[in-house]
Design an enzyme around this catalytic site. Structure first.
Site, PDB file in Angstrom:
ATOM      1  N   ARG A  90      24.350 -45.039 -36.448  1.00 19.64           N
ATOM      2  CA  ARG A  90      24.037 -46.320 -35.812  1.00 19.64           C
ATOM      3  C   ARG A  90      23.007 -47.095 -36.634  1.00 19.64           C
ATOM      4  O   ARG A  90      23.121 -48.311 -36.782  1.00 19.64           O
ATOM      5  CB  ARG A  90      23.505 -46.085 -34.397  1.00 19.64           C
ATOM      6  CG  ARG A  90      23.094 -47.362 -33.700  1.00 19.64           C
ATOM      7  CD  ARG A  90      22.580 -47.118 -32.304  1.00 19.64           C
ATOM      8  NE  ARG A  90      22.192 -48.366 -31.675  1.00 19.64           N
ATOM      9  CZ  ARG A  90      21.804 -48.477 -30.404  1.00 19.64           C
ATOM     10  NH1 ARG A  90      21.742 -47.411 -29.634  1.00 19.64           N
ATOM     11  NH2 ARG A  90      21.473 -49.658 -29.909  1.00 19.64           N
ATOM     12  N   ASN A 144      31.710 -46.900 -27.220  1.00 19.57           N
ATOM     13  CA  ASN A 144      31.892 -48.165 -27.916  1.00 19.57           C
ATOM     14  C   ASN A 144      32.552 -47.969 -29.280  1.00 19.57           C
ATOM     15  O   ASN A 144      32.410 -46.901 -29.886  1.00 19.57           O
ATOM     16  CB  ASN A 144      30.531 -48.843 -28.112  1.00 19.57           C
ATOM     17  CG  ASN A 144      30.042 -49.490 -26.843  1.00 19.57           C
ATOM     18  OD1 ASN A 144      30.812 -50.158 -26.152  1.00 19.57           O
ATOM     19  ND2 ASN A 144      28.774 -49.307 -26.521  1.00 19.57           N
ATOM     20  N   CYS A 164      32.306 -50.706 -18.999  1.00 19.66           N
ATOM     21  CA  CYS A 164      31.095 -51.246 -19.612  1.00 19.66           C
ATOM     22  C   CYS A 164      30.124 -51.590 -18.489  1.00 19.66           C
ATOM     23  O   CYS A 164      30.537 -51.847 -17.361  1.00 19.66           O
ATOM     24  CB  CYS A 164      31.436 -52.493 -20.421  1.00 19.66           C
ATOM     25  SG  CYS A 164      30.022 -53.269 -21.245  1.00 19.66           S
ATOM     26  N   HIS A 194      32.252 -56.808 -24.519  1.00 16.34           N
ATOM     27  CA  HIS A 194      31.131 -57.385 -25.265  1.00 16.34           C
ATOM     28  C   HIS A 194      31.425 -58.803 -25.750  1.00 16.34           C
ATOM     29  O   HIS A 194      30.823 -59.279 -26.709  1.00 16.34           O
ATOM     30  CB  HIS A 194      30.715 -56.481 -26.423  1.00 16.34           C
ATOM     31  CG  HIS A 194      30.055 -55.219 -25.956  1.00 16.34           C
ATOM     32  ND1 HIS A 194      29.495 -54.306 -26.816  1.00 16.34           N
ATOM     33  CD2 HIS A 194      29.846 -54.715 -24.704  1.00 16.34           C
ATOM     34  CE1 HIS A 194      28.981 -53.297 -26.120  1.00 16.34           C
ATOM     35  NE2 HIS A 194      29.197 -53.532 -24.830  1.00 16.34           N
ATOM     36  N   TYR A 244      25.694 -60.422 -25.446  1.00 18.66           N
ATOM     37  CA  TYR A 244      26.344 -60.209 -26.743  1.00 18.66           C
ATOM     38  C   TYR A 244      26.809 -61.516 -27.377  1.00 18.66           C
ATOM     39  O   TYR A 244      27.028 -61.581 -28.592  1.00 18.66           O
ATOM     40  CB  TYR A 244      27.535 -59.253 -26.594  1.00 18.66           C
ATOM     41  CG  TYR A 244      27.119 -57.827 -26.395  1.00 18.66           C
ATOM     42  CD1 TYR A 244      26.815 -57.010 -27.481  1.00 18.66           C
ATOM     43  CD2 TYR A 244      27.002 -57.290 -25.124  1.00 18.66           C
ATOM     44  CE1 TYR A 244      26.406 -55.696 -27.308  1.00 18.66           C
ATOM     45  CE2 TYR A 244      26.598 -55.973 -24.931  1.00 18.66           C
ATOM     46  CZ  TYR A 244      26.300 -55.188 -26.032  1.00 18.66           C
ATOM     47  OH  TYR A 244      25.899 -53.887 -25.836  1.00 18.66           O
TER      48      TYR A 244
END
Length: 421
Positions: A90, A144, A164, A194, A244
């Site tokens: 990440r 995700n 989500c 998102h 987002y």
């Protein structure tokens, strides 16, 4: 009823456990299996999970295992919350795109594509093993990028629904502003994972009065501050975009911010170290306050509600989920995965009708849907050209020089997770 959580060693799992304990009348879990290859983390998380169940008087049994096949055997539902490559991957997703002046984010843009390429093959392998072991089980995906992962599962014929926490977060926030119970707030929630907008807020059900204009008039400053967007932008849009959307609506501003502060991955990694220390305390029998900063607020409640509905144990009549479009949004292909309100039952989710969508949102949805299609092809079949095409199609990249450079960066940083590289 037996549930399995793949990625059960996550530091976020105690939030899920707390939800199962509190909402045991909605979802009466008799056995909960936490599956994770990280044995040391799993032991810490599993110990706290058992203490939370005991503290709250839940009679269910919690089992921990690193054996995936044993963990999922006989499960009525399997929840996926894994992170291939961990926080280290990440951290890369959130940093190397910045070198090209593009947003560094783990679920969208170049970083989101990297996560999809790492994740889709692993999730499909897990799903095939679920199908062999227990073909009737539902797969609930919280991993995700949810839209791409859910589409991969559905195209492979699995009984899958994506989940989500953005919608339930808005529901809880709006309920507090309006002074009503969350169950009384119904959202007109539309978009892709998102990439969503709240186009209506109704007190009751889908046919009741839309109070979004009133909410924005009275609480617009608070909503705008929460989204880190100017109030006048919300007033001109007349809807509430998810946070987002700031990556799209304020792209350059976000890049400048990201270049001057530590990544979110670095913050979460430090938080996880602290949480694991806490989980090792044999006196701790509740989720610590620090976990609230970890992300994923209300996921446990959304997960319980969805599982209960899919397994015929109850649950809310309408829930926001990720599922096939099938004509719901006529400007998108039927096999696109969208995130909308749906009636959910044992046969799965059935999206509610959606009023006509403003071209301002429809155009961006269509663009990102095309990217997601290309991203899935890259995840399934590999190849530098497929990665390049997906990046070129993404509105947060969109220039061939950037797409070329980012393709090389993506492959270099993820080679160990890409069988074809």
């Amino acid at each position: 009823m037996k549930l399995a959580v793949v990625g059960g060693g996550s530091t976020y799992t105690p939030e899920l456990i707390d939800g199962f304990a509190r909402l045991r009348d909605t979802l009466p879990v008799e056995e909960l299996v936490l599956v994770d290859p990280a044995a040391e983390r799993l032991e810490l998380v599993g110990g706290l999970a058992r203490r939370i169940f005991a503290r709250q008087g839940h009679g269910g049994r919690i089992v921990t295992t690193s054996d995936l096949d044993a963990g999922i055997e006989g499960a009525d539902a399997v929840l996926l919350q894994l992170r291939v490559g961990g926080q280290a991957a990440r951290e890369q997703d959130e940093t190397w795109p910045l070198e090209c002046g593009c947003v560094g984010q783990e679920t969208t843009g170049a970083g989101g594509l990297a996560k999809a390429l790492r994740t889709v093959p692993v999730v499909l392998d897990i799903a095939e093993r679920v199908r062999r072991t227990n073909p009737g089980a539902w797969i609930i995906d919280f991993t995700n990028p949810v839209g791409i992962v859910t589409r991969a599962l559905l195209e492979a014929g699995h009984k899958a629904v994506g989940l989500c926490n953005v919608a339930i977060g808005f529901q809880r926030k709006f309920a507090g502003m309006l002074g009503v119970a969350p169950v009384d707030v119904h959202l007109d929630h539309v978009g892709l994972n998102h990439l969503t907008w709240e186009t209506g807020v109704r007190l009751g059900g889908p046919e009741d009065e839309n109070v979004l204009p009133k909410l924005l008039a009275e609480h617009g400053d608070a909503v705008a501050a929460d989204l880190r967007m100017p109030r006048d932008v919300l007033d001109r849009l007349g809807v509430v975009p998810s946070y987002y959307l700031r990556y799209y609506y304020a792209h350059d501003e976000v890049v400048r911010e990201q270049r001057t502060k530590p990544s979110r991955a670095a913050e979460v990694a430090e938080m996880e170290r602290e949480l694991l220390k806490m989980y090792g305390d044999p006196e701790l029998a509740e989720k610590p306050a620090l976990l609230g900063k970890r992300g994923g607020a209300y996921y446990s409640e959304a997960a319980v509600d969805l599982a209960a509905s899919l397994l015929g144990a109850g649950g809310s009549p309408y829930q926001v989920v990720n599922t096939y479009n099938k004509g719901t949004l006529p400007f998108l292909p039927d096999d696109a995965v969208i995130e909308v309100q749906a009636a959910v039952g044992k046969s799965g989710p059935h999206p509610l009708p959606v009023p006509s969508v403003d071209p301002l949102y429809a155009g961006l949805m269509a663009n990102v849907t095309a990217y997601e299609d290309l991203a899935l092809q890259a995840a399934l079949h590999g190849g530098r050209d497929r990665v390049f095409r997906a990046l070129l199609a993404h509105p947060l990249v969109g220039q061939y020089a950037y797409a070329d450079a980012l393709t090389d960066q993506l492959i270099a940083h993820n080679r160990e997770h890409l069988a074809w590289a």
